[in-house]
Design a protein around this motif. Structure first.
Motif, PDB file in Angstrom:
ATOM      1  N   ARG A   1       0.829  -1.199   0.000  1.00  0.00           N
ATOM      2  CA  ARG A   1       0.000   0.000   0.000  1.00  0.00           C
ATOM      3  C   ARG A   1       0.870   1.259   0.000  1.00  0.00           C
ATOM      4  O   ARG A   1       2.014   1.238   0.440  1.00  0.00           O
ATOM      5  CB  ARG A   1      -0.917   0.005   1.225  1.00  0.00           C
ATOM      6  CG  ARG A   1      -2.026  -1.029   1.144  1.00  0.00           C
ATOM      7  CD  ARG A   1      -2.963  -0.882   2.317  1.00  0.00           C
ATOM      8  NE  ARG A   1      -4.005  -1.907   2.311  1.00  0.00           N
ATOM      9  CZ  ARG A   1      -3.846  -3.137   2.803  1.00  0.00           C
ATOM     10  NH1 ARG A   1      -2.701  -3.495   3.366  1.00  0.00           N
ATOM     11  NH2 ARG A   1      -4.834  -4.000   2.750  1.00  0.00           N
TER      12      ARG A   1
ATOM     13  N   GLU B   1     -10.130   6.752   1.942  1.00  0.00           N
ATOM     14  CA  GLU B   1      -9.838   8.055   2.545  1.00  0.00           C
ATOM     15  C   GLU B   1      -9.410   7.882   3.987  1.00  0.00           C
ATOM     16  O   GLU B   1      -9.951   7.063   4.724  1.00  0.00           O
ATOM     17  CB  GLU B   1     -11.072   8.950   2.466  1.00  0.00           C
ATOM     18  CG  GLU B   1     -11.396   9.336   1.038  1.00  0.00           C
ATOM     19  CD  GLU B   1     -12.467  10.414   0.986  1.00  0.00           C
ATOM     20  OE1 GLU B   1     -12.975  10.816   2.061  1.00  0.00           O
ATOM     21  OE2 GLU B   1     -12.799  10.847  -0.125  1.00  0.00           O
TER      22      GLU B   1
ATOM     23  N   ASP C   1     -19.122  13.099   9.479  1.00  0.00           N
ATOM     24  CA  ASP C   1     -18.091  13.672   8.639  1.00  0.00           C
ATOM     25  C   ASP C   1     -18.520  13.618   7.178  1.00  0.00           C
ATOM     26  O   ASP C   1     -18.636  14.608   6.507  1.00  0.00           O
ATOM     27  CB  ASP C   1     -16.792  12.872   8.825  1.00  0.00           C
ATOM     28  CG  ASP C   1     -15.595  13.694   8.420  1.00  0.00           C
ATOM     29  OD1 ASP C   1     -14.895  14.193   9.309  1.00  0.00           O
ATOM     30  OD2 ASP C   1     -15.395  13.851   7.206  1.00  0.00           O
TER      31      ASP C   1
ATOM     32  N   LYS D   1     -18.701   8.722   3.214  1.00  0.00           N
ATOM     33  CA  LYS D   1     -17.589   7.871   2.820  1.00  0.00           C
ATOM     34  C   LYS D   1     -17.041   7.120   4.038  1.00  0.00           C
ATOM     35  O   LYS D   1     -16.875   7.703   5.109  1.00  0.00           O
ATOM     36  CB  LYS D   1     -16.478   8.743   2.222  1.00  0.00           C
ATOM     37  CG  LYS D   1     -15.464   7.993   1.410  1.00  0.00           C
ATOM     38  CD  LYS D   1     -15.676   8.187  -0.086  1.00  0.00           C
ATOM     39  CE  LYS D   1     -15.096   7.038  -0.877  1.00  0.00           C
ATOM     40  NZ  LYS D   1     -13.630   6.986  -0.878  1.00  0.00           N
ATOM     41  N   GLU D   2     -16.737   5.838   3.878  1.00  0.00           N
ATOM     42  CA  GLU D   2     -16.190   5.065   4.979  1.00  0.00           C
ATOM     43  C   GLU D   2     -14.792   5.560   5.353  1.00  0.00           C
ATOM     44  O   GLU D   2     -13.932   5.722   4.509  1.00  0.00           O
ATOM     45  CB  GLU D   2     -16.114   3.583   4.595  1.00  0.00           C
ATOM     46  CG  GLU D   2     -15.583   2.719   5.735  1.00  0.00           C
ATOM     47  CD  GLU D   2     -15.182   1.337   5.242  1.00  0.00           C
ATOM     48  OE1 GLU D   2     -14.443   0.654   5.966  1.00  0.00           O
ATOM     49  OE2 GLU D   2     -15.616   0.958   4.149  1.00  0.00           O
ATOM     50  N   LYS D   3     -14.572   5.836   6.610  1.00  0.00           N
ATOM     51  CA  LYS D   3     -13.259   6.221   7.106  1.00  0.00           C
ATOM     52  C   LYS D   3     -12.657   5.025   7.832  1.00  0.00           C
ATOM     53  O   LYS D   3     -13.372   4.266   8.473  1.00  0.00           O
ATOM     54  CB  LYS D   3     -13.405   7.396   8.102  1.00  0.00           C
ATOM     55  CG  LYS D   3     -13.828   8.701   7.450  1.00  0.00           C
ATOM     56  CD  LYS D   3     -12.632   9.423   6.843  1.00  0.00           C
ATOM     57  CE  LYS D   3     -13.047  10.435   5.784  1.00  0.00           C
ATOM     58  NZ  LYS D   3     -14.077  11.367   6.228  1.00  0.00           N
ATOM     59  N   PRO D   4     -11.314   4.857   7.795  1.00  0.00           N
ATOM     60  CA  PRO D   4     -10.735   3.741   8.546  1.00  0.00           C
ATOM     61  C   PRO D   4     -10.801   3.985  10.052  1.00  0.00           C
ATOM     62  O   PRO D   4     -10.893   5.119  10.505  1.00  0.00           O
ATOM     63  CB  PRO D   4      -9.295   3.685   8.052  1.00  0.00           C
ATOM     64  CG  PRO D   4      -9.017   4.965   7.358  1.00  0.00           C
ATOM     65  CD  PRO D   4     -10.325   5.613   7.038  1.00  0.00           C
TER      66      PRO D   4
ATOM     67  N   LEU E   1      -4.411   1.185  11.543  1.00  0.00           N
ATOM     68  CA  LEU E   1      -5.646   1.655  10.917  1.00  0.00           C
ATOM     69  C   LEU E   1      -6.229   0.499  10.124  1.00  0.00           C
ATOM     70  O   LEU E   1      -5.488  -0.254   9.497  1.00  0.00           O
ATOM     71  CB  LEU E   1      -5.371   2.823   9.975  1.00  0.00           C
ATOM     72  CG  LEU E   1      -5.108   4.184  10.600  1.00  0.00           C
ATOM     73  CD1 LEU E   1      -4.931   5.231   9.498  1.00  0.00           C
ATOM     74  CD2 LEU E   1      -6.259   4.603  11.518  1.00  0.00           C
TER      75      LEU E   1
ATOM     76  N   ASP F   1      -6.285  -7.071   6.119  1.00  0.00           N
ATOM     77  CA  ASP F   1      -7.297  -6.040   6.337  1.00  0.00           C
ATOM     78  C   ASP F   1      -6.700  -4.782   6.963  1.00  0.00           C
ATOM     79  O   ASP F   1      -7.371  -3.755   7.066  1.00  0.00           O
ATOM     80  CB  ASP F   1      -8.405  -6.572   7.269  1.00  0.00           C
ATOM     81  CG  ASP F   1      -9.276  -7.613   6.597  1.00  0.00           C
ATOM     82  OD1 ASP F   1      -9.445  -7.536   5.374  1.00  0.00           O
ATOM     83  OD2 ASP F   1      -9.786  -8.496   7.291  1.00  0.00           O
ATOM     84  N   ILE F   2      -5.448  -4.873   7.421  1.00  0.00           N
ATOM     85  CA  ILE F   2      -4.802  -3.725   8.069  1.00  0.00           C
ATOM     86  C   ILE F   2      -4.252  -2.790   7.003  1.00  0.00           C
ATOM     87  O   ILE F   2      -3.548  -3.224   6.094  1.00  0.00           O
ATOM     88  CB  ILE F   2      -3.661  -4.197   9.001  1.00  0.00           C
ATOM     89  CG1 ILE F   2      -4.219  -5.155  10.054  1.00  0.00           C
ATOM     90  CG2 ILE F   2      -2.977  -3.008   9.637  1.00  0.00           C
ATOM     91  CD1 ILE F   2      -3.153  -5.765  10.936  1.00  0.00           C
ATOM     92  N   LEU F   3      -4.611  -1.501   7.090  1.00  0.00           N
ATOM     93  CA  LEU F   3      -4.162  -0.536   6.083  1.00  0.00           C
ATOM     94  C   LEU F   3      -2.737  -0.078   6.348  1.00  0.00           C
ATOM     95  O   LEU F   3      -1.981   0.167   5.412  1.00  0.00           O
ATOM     96  CB  LEU F   3      -5.099   0.676   6.082  1.00  0.00           C
ATOM     97  CG  LEU F   3      -6.537   0.377   5.661  1.00  0.00           C
ATOM     98  CD1 LEU F   3      -7.416   1.600   5.864  1.00  0.00           C
ATOM     99  CD2 LEU F   3      -6.583  -0.059   4.202  1.00  0.00           C
TER     100      LEU F   3
END
Lengths: 95, 95, 95, 95, 95, 95, 95
Positions: free
Chosen positions: D9, D74, E29, E32-35, E66, E89-91
């Motif tokens: 990423r 985002e 906010d 849109k989905e935020k992490p 995140l 799944d971890i950003l």
């Protein structure tokens, strides 16, 4: 006319099984799909594995097979209705 | 104009089979898709296996083939309608 | 502004073919998608195979190509409308 | 706050391009999605190939990139709106 | 009670971020989905590559992460609400 | 009757957790799926990797596990309701 | 008539379990699918791994197995209703 299937395909002549009574009536067995019987007429040279080498075919011309009733593509060669299917569509060999 | 298919694609000229009666009527065979006949005009250099090496093509220019009626992308080169398809769309070779 | 495609992507300038009559009318050919013509402006360094090594690109800047009409992402660089697509979206080379 | 993307990423700061007229009106270009411009702030250590070894990243912090308008997730870090996306979502590098 | 995630899974304690105003109102906010933010409590031994060998985990217990808001499976251990998710799944990591 | 799971499957006895109040009322927790608790009774010999070699199992008989509430196939052996699931359906080990 | 399953398929004779009361009434257990019991009559030579080598079968003729109630294709050989299924459809062995 001569036909050679490509890769892991086989050319199959369907063997019609006798599902009629002697009086000529068709006897429906059940709604469940039954496999069909056929004879292999020609086989391809085999698919290639991920290193590009041929994977040997497990069937050969002359083999009697069972296959799913809806497998394969119909093809007419010299006026005869035949089927082209992949080796993986074959359920097994009859002997 | 010269066209070279990329990777495992082939350039095919469709051979129209004669499905008309002598009087000119089209005879519908069945609703089932029948394969079409064609001639290979050009072949790509082959796809690459997962190590990046070329996988040799099993067909060559001049081969007569059968392919699924809806396979490939139509392309017009020098006013002629041709087809580009992947080698895997070819059912087999006619000889 | 200079643009380098990433991985196995290529940057393509669409070559508009002349589908108008001399009087300026557009002649619809058929509903079937026809491939479009383009010229490659820049190519990526190539995707990596599963061992992490680069897979060499089969096309290079300057190549004339055919590609599916709806392939690629439109991109405007220095006011010019260009396309970014994957090498696998290219049908073949024109020469 | 410091953020390190995981695997393949990258963390991207979107560069808003100027699509307004001088009078402040937004000029819609077309319904077609156009790629967006951004700058890479941080990159992950790379995904692992199927033998568990790292695949080197092709981009680095500071690179100017183009990416699909709807790519990435985002994320707000220290009050700044940023994007996390996979390297494969990047279309190419601007220089 | 002690819990060890299997394969490439991690056990995560969600860190609730403060999205309320001082007066206690929730400020939406955007749609849109935020992490979301979390802390890793335990990690699995790692998935196995296709040769059966372990792939080392890139995260460890104690890491602040995140992750996508809807990632993971909720699990209650000793009365505490935790999450089990896959490493993929971890950003990224917060430091 | 003795049952040995095939490949990477495990045989699991569900451990019912106490979700009733003392007065006997069921307290619904939430609509979200919660993992269930179980004990492994038997494990398969392991799946085979792509070279045909066994991949060692990460769990063994006697392990206490958590798994998704809807994982596995119900099976009744000697009058007891058990579950067969794949190792990959197991979220983690309880100790 | 002799039947040999192809690749990783097995030929199975279903063992009807007794779900009737002594008075002959069928007792429905639940709407949930329960696995069925069978005996393996014949096994294929095994699928091939990606290098083209055979993967040994984990079951053999004579094995008592459990399998998902809806697994396999029905086949009638010499008037007997049998099932052809893939080894991976077998849940485990009974002994």
């Amino acid at each position: 006319m001569n036909f050679t299937p490509l890769h892991d395909r086989v050319l199959v002549r369907r063997i019609e099984s006798d599902e009629k009574t002697k009086g000529g009536l068709i006897i429906p067995d059940s709604a469940k799909e039954k496999p069909a019987e056929g004879e292999i007429i020609a086989v391809g040279a085999g698919a290639r594995d991920e290193a590009g080498a041929r994977i040997e075919m497990d069937v050969k011309a002359g083999d009697k097979i069972l296959f799913g009733k809806w497998s394969g593509t119909e093809i007419k060669i010299d006026g005869e209705d035949l089927l082209i299917m992949k080796e993986s569509d074959i359920l097994g060999l009859l002997a």
